[in-house]
Each structure stands twice: as C-alpha cells, then as structure tokens.
Scaffold this motif. Structure first.
Motif, PDB file in Angstrom:
ATOM      1  N   PHE A  84      10.487   7.894  14.495  1.00  0.00           N
ATOM      2  CA  PHE A  84      11.102   6.571  14.600  1.00  0.00           C
ATOM      3  C   PHE A  84      11.453   6.034  13.208  1.00  0.00           C
ATOM      4  CE2 PHE A  84      10.820   1.924  14.734  1.00  0.00           C
ATOM      5  CZ  PHE A  84      11.704   1.641  15.765  1.00  0.00           C
ATOM      6  N   ILE A  85      10.522   6.161  12.258  1.00  0.00           N
ATOM      7  CA  ILE A  85      10.788   5.691  10.894  1.00  0.00           C
ATOM      8  C   ILE A  85      11.933   6.489  10.277  1.00  0.00           C
ATOM      9  CG2 ILE A  85       9.833   5.558   8.554  1.00  0.00           C
ATOM     10  CD1 ILE A  85       7.125   4.908   9.858  1.00  0.00           C
ATOM     11  N   GLU A  86      11.963   7.773  10.514  1.00  0.00           N
ATOM     12  CA  GLU A  86      13.058   8.601  10.005  1.00  0.00           C
ATOM     13  C   GLU A  86      14.400   8.120  10.545  1.00  0.00           C
ATOM     14  OE1 GLU A  86      14.459  13.306   9.989  1.00  0.00           O
ATOM     15  OE2 GLU A  86      12.426  12.765  10.588  1.00  0.00           O
ATOM     16  N   HIS A  87      14.423   7.763  11.824  1.00  0.00           N
ATOM     17  CA  HIS A  87      15.653   7.254  12.447  1.00  0.00           C
ATOM     18  C   HIS A  87      16.043   5.896  11.841  1.00  0.00           C
ATOM     19  CE1 HIS A  87      18.650   6.324  15.491  1.00  0.00           C
ATOM     20  NE2 HIS A  87      18.035   5.165  15.700  1.00  0.00           N
ATOM     21  N   VAL A  88      15.053   5.014  11.651  1.00  0.00           N
ATOM     22  CA  VAL A  88      15.317   3.686  11.092  1.00  0.00           C
ATOM     23  C   VAL A  88      15.909   3.787   9.688  1.00  0.00           C
ATOM     24  CG1 VAL A  88      14.209   1.569  10.250  1.00  0.00           C
ATOM     25  CG2 VAL A  88      13.579   2.499  12.477  1.00  0.00           C
ATOM     26  N   LEU A  89      15.435   4.734   8.923  1.00  0.00           N
ATOM     27  CA  LEU A  89      15.879   4.872   7.538  1.00  0.00           C
ATOM     28  C   LEU A  89      17.103   5.776   7.391  1.00  0.00           C
ATOM     29  CD1 LEU A  89      12.462   5.107   5.661  1.00  0.00           C
ATOM     30  CD2 LEU A  89      13.900   3.111   6.070  1.00  0.00           C
ATOM     31  N   GLY A  90      17.616   6.251   8.505  1.00  0.00           N
ATOM     32  CA  GLY A  90      18.851   7.022   8.450  1.00  0.00           C
ATOM     33  C   GLY A  90      18.687   8.506   8.220  1.00  0.00           C
ATOM     34  N   GLY A  91      17.491   9.035   8.494  1.00  0.00           N
ATOM     35  CA  GLY A  91      17.295  10.477   8.350  1.00  0.00           C
ATOM     36  C   GLY A  91      16.987  10.890   6.932  1.00  0.00           C
ATOM     37  N   TYR A 104       0.804  -1.221   0.000  1.00  0.00           N
ATOM     38  CA  TYR A 104       0.000   0.000   0.000  1.00  0.00           C
ATOM     39  C   TYR A 104       0.842   1.280   0.000  1.00  0.00           C
ATOM     40  CZ  TYR A 104      -3.813  -3.161   1.219  1.00  0.00           C
ATOM     41  OH  TYR A 104      -4.730  -4.183   1.222  1.00  0.00           O
ATOM     42  N   GLY A 105       2.083   1.175   0.423  1.00  0.00           N
ATOM     43  CA  GLY A 105       2.946   2.348   0.426  1.00  0.00           C
ATOM     44  C   GLY A 105       4.063   2.274  -0.590  1.00  0.00           C
ATOM     45  N   GLU A 106       4.206   1.124  -1.232  1.00  0.00           N
ATOM     46  CA  GLU A 106       5.307   0.885  -2.183  1.00  0.00           C
ATOM     47  C   GLU A 106       6.644   1.257  -1.527  1.00  0.00           C
ATOM     48  OE1 GLU A 106       3.519   1.413  -6.534  1.00  0.00           O
ATOM     49  OE2 GLU A 106       3.272   3.255  -5.354  1.00  0.00           O
ATOM     50  N   GLU A 107       6.735   0.896  -0.240  1.00  0.00           N
ATOM     51  CA  GLU A 107       7.926   1.173   0.561  1.00  0.00           C
ATOM     52  C   GLU A 107       8.925   0.028   0.379  1.00  0.00           C
ATOM     53  OE1 GLU A 107      10.781   2.270   2.202  1.00  0.00           O
ATOM     54  OE2 GLU A 107       9.268   3.742   2.840  1.00  0.00           O
ATOM     55  N   ARG A 108      10.046   0.314  -0.270  1.00  0.00           N
ATOM     56  CA  ARG A 108      11.031  -0.722  -0.578  1.00  0.00           C
ATOM     57  C   ARG A 108      11.751  -1.241   0.662  1.00  0.00           C
ATOM     58  NH1 ARG A 108      14.313   2.381  -5.154  1.00  0.00           N
ATOM     59  NH2 ARG A 108      13.855   4.059  -3.676  1.00  0.00           N
ATOM     60  N   LYS A 109      11.781  -0.452   1.721  1.00  0.00           N
ATOM     61  CA  LYS A 109      12.444  -0.875   2.953  1.00  0.00           C
ATOM     62  C   LYS A 109      11.426  -1.295   4.009  1.00  0.00           C
ATOM     63  CE  LYS A 109      16.407   2.078   1.920  1.00  0.00           C
ATOM     64  NZ  LYS A 109      17.244   3.235   2.337  1.00  0.00           N
ATOM     65  N   SER A 110      10.359  -1.902   3.554  1.00  0.00           N
ATOM     66  CA  SER A 110       9.254  -2.263   4.441  1.00  0.00           C
ATOM     67  C   SER A 110       9.667  -3.258   5.520  1.00  0.00           C
ATOM     68  CB  SER A 110       8.097  -2.839   3.627  1.00  0.00           C
ATOM     69  OG  SER A 110       8.511  -3.981   2.895  1.00  0.00           O
ATOM     70  N   ARG A 111      10.505  -4.245   5.168  1.00  0.00           N
ATOM     71  CA  ARG A 111      10.903  -5.252   6.161  1.00  0.00           C
ATOM     72  C   ARG A 111      11.758  -4.630   7.249  1.00  0.00           C
ATOM     73  NH1 ARG A 111      12.524 -10.516   2.414  1.00  0.00           N
ATOM     74  NH2 ARG A 111      10.416 -10.902   1.572  1.00  0.00           N
ATOM     75  N   ARG A 112      12.645  -3.735   6.876  1.00  0.00           N
ATOM     76  CA  ARG A 112      13.482  -3.077   7.880  1.00  0.00           C
ATOM     77  C   ARG A 112      12.622  -2.267   8.847  1.00  0.00           C
ATOM     78  NH1 ARG A 112      17.847   1.475   6.249  1.00  0.00           N
ATOM     79  NH2 ARG A 112      18.593  -0.220   4.887  1.00  0.00           N
ATOM     80  N   ILE A 113      11.660  -1.524   8.303  1.00  0.00           N
ATOM     81  CA  ILE A 113      10.794  -0.703   9.156  1.00  0.00           C
ATOM     82  C   ILE A 113       9.943  -1.591  10.050  1.00  0.00           C
ATOM     83  CG2 ILE A 113       8.869   0.927   9.154  1.00  0.00           C
ATOM     84  CD1 ILE A 113       9.948   1.985   6.479  1.00  0.00           C
ATOM     85  N   ALA A 114       9.332  -2.642   9.489  1.00  0.00           N
ATOM     86  CA  ALA A 114       8.459  -3.511  10.267  1.00  0.00           C
ATOM     87  C   ALA A 114       9.226  -4.222  11.380  1.00  0.00           C
ATOM     88  CB  ALA A 114       7.788  -4.534   9.355  1.00  0.00           C
ATOM     89  N   GLY A 115      10.416  -4.678  11.078  1.00  0.00           N
ATOM     90  CA  GLY A 115      11.219  -5.346  12.106  1.00  0.00           C
ATOM     91  C   GLY A 115      11.584  -4.419  13.236  1.00  0.00           C
TER      92      GLY A 115
END
Length: 310
Positions: A176-183, A145-156
């Motif tokens: 939190f998501i911003e931090h997970v994805l490195g800003g 639904y978001g076409e988020e390529r880093k979905s597994r990293r965020i979900a974990g």
C-alpha cells in the motif's frame, strides 16, 4: 538473512571492551548471543539482557556459572548489576536478524506476517498504531522516527483506507505504501523502509529505551569500565554521540558571539577514539546488515554519575 547470525563489528567491540577473566560484561542486546559468546570465550562473566522471549533458545548450553540471561530491556541493567559493578557494557541496537527473518514477528516488509513488530510479548502492535492513531500523530511518528518526508501523504492515505478495511499484514501495508508513493521506479531501497522503521521504533519505544540505557550504563560501570554501542541509523547514532560528547566534557566552547556555557559536572566518560568506527569493506561484503553500522566507545572515569543532565 540465511546462514548463521553474524554479530556486526564483533572484533572491534571485543577490542573496545577488553573482556578477560575476572571481568563482568553486560551484553545489553543478547539476540543470538554473538557478542556474549565472544566475551565468554575471553574468560569474562556475562550478564545478558533481551526482552524477546525467543532469545532463551540462543542461551542454551552457555555456562551458568559465568552467564545469566535477564528477560528485560537493557535499561534495567543498573537494577540487576548494581552501581559501579561491571567492567563493560555492549549495546547492539535495532532489530535482530532473527526477528527480521521470522515472518510471524511482523518486522519485515519482505516477508508476509501479522503487523506486530513487538520485540517483547506485551504492548501495542504496529497494527494498533496504523489502525488507531489519528492521522496527525501517525504522520509525526513516520516523520520523526522514520525521517519520512512524505509522512503526511502516507498517513492520510492510510486513514482513508483503514476506514474501510484495517491493515493486518506486513506485505499488505508495504504494498500500500509503495502504491501511495508511486512505486519504486528503480530505487534500491523499498518505499516502505522508512515507515517500517518508524513503526518499529514507536512500538518498542526504542529511542527512549536507548537514552535510559545509556544512563544506566553510566551508573553500572566501574571506573575504568568500558561502553561500546553499535548503531544502525542516524537517530540512534545522534543520541549516542550527544550522550558521549556531553559526558566526555566536549560540549562546544563559548565565543564572542555566544556566551561561555557554565562548567558542568566532571566528565564521567573519556572517548576511546574520536568519531565513530565503521565496518570494513570485507565485513560489509560478507554481512550486508553491517553496511550502516557505527561503533562509538568510551571509558568510564571515576567522576560521579551525572544527575538531571540535559
């Protein structure tokens, strides 16, 4: 967005639907009533739908002899209007500016509020999904639904964090998501944009609602009636494009490499124009929300409603 709400592609939608005295138009996504007011000003009768109870406020003062607001999803239009009963259907998809601007609704990652995202008053909230879904399912939601390529990293990362402290606020999740994805690293789009879109779509079952709504519009429109749909992201637009392409009988022809597909039902729609129309540069400049908007429109033929169409 500050200032009065501006309906996207308003003049183009009005031109496509041709509202006039004696015509009945369904505004499937009433919101602040921009389209409905334009249809009423042209002399048409309007049946409007919105599952958001807050929409009632924007209906105040509208002529009850020519206007009716139904607090329900637009997929129910066929049950309310009846078969082959209306001259036009307008759908302006996605979240409204008013919902984004109201922090308490929890739609925006730019305003702190409860992690809700429900367009109506019932059902699971975004917090329920974020804190309750298995990591694999949460990753699927973010990816599909978001076409988020880093979905597994965020979900974990969400699963590890929620075990200690559940998510309850919009800014909390966005940061939190911003931090997970490195800003952001200078990116114009916030890192949480795709995730928030995915959660909103899942919470409100938007894509299934769209598919049901398109089928309902097919059944509700008279022969010669018109359908206009404004989308704001590729998932919505693909569904609308596929529906109208199929119903207009424009499926790809066979070739020597691919067998000819058996003829389907008679086309129930004729495209008003090929492809999608985008807003003008002037509209985008005046209303940045219009940037990603696309309009597709079609005219209902006299053919029967398609049954069990793929």
């Amino acid at each position: 967005m500050n200032g009065p709400h501006v309906s996207v592609l308003l003049s183009e939608v009005v031109q496509a639907l041709e509202p006039a005295p004696g015509k009945t138009i369904v505004d499937g996504t009433f919101g602040a009533g921009g389209y409905a007011r334009a249809f009423l000003a042209a002399g048409a009768t309007v049946i409007a739908f919105d599952r958001d109870p807050a929409a009632r406020h924007f209906a105040e003062g509208l002529d009850p002899s020519r206007f009716r607001l139904v607090e329900a999803p637009f997929a129910g239009m066929h049950d309310v209007a009846g078969p082959a009963a209306v001259d036009g259907v307008a759908l302006d998809l996605g979240v409204s500016s008013m919902q984004l601007d109201e922090a308490a609704r929890g739609f925006s990652f730019m305003r702190d509020g409860p992690l809700d995202m429900r367009m109506g008053a019932a059902g699971r909230t975004a917090a329920d999904l974020v804190n309750g879904e298995e990591p694999a399912e949460l990753a699927r939601i973010l990816f599909v639904y978001g076409e988020e390529r880093k979905s597994r990293r965020i979900a974990g990362a969400i699963a590890r964090r929620r075990a200690e402290q559940p998510f309850t606020r919009t800014l909390e999740l966005a940061e939190f998501i911003e931090h997970v994805l490195g800003g952001r690293r200078g990116a114009k789009v916030h890192p949480a944009t795709r995730a928030f879109q995915a959660l909103r779509i899942a919470v409100n079952d938007e894509l299934s609602e769209l598919e049901r709504g398109l089928a309902a519009a097919e059944g509700s429109l008279k022969a010669g009636g018109r359908l206009a749909v404004v989308t704001f992201h590729s998932l919505e637009d693909r569904i609308v494009k596929a529906f109208l392409t199929l119903r207009a009988g424009k499926s790809p022809a066979g070739s020597r490499h691919r067998p000819q597909v058996a003829a389907g039902p008679a086309p129930s729609f004729e495209l008003l124009f090929n492809g999608a129309r985008a807003p003008s540069e002037a509209e985008v400049k005046a209303n940045p929300r219009a940037r990603s908007a696309k309009l597709r429109a079609a005219v209902r033929t006299a053919a029967p409603v398609w049954r069990n169409a793929a």
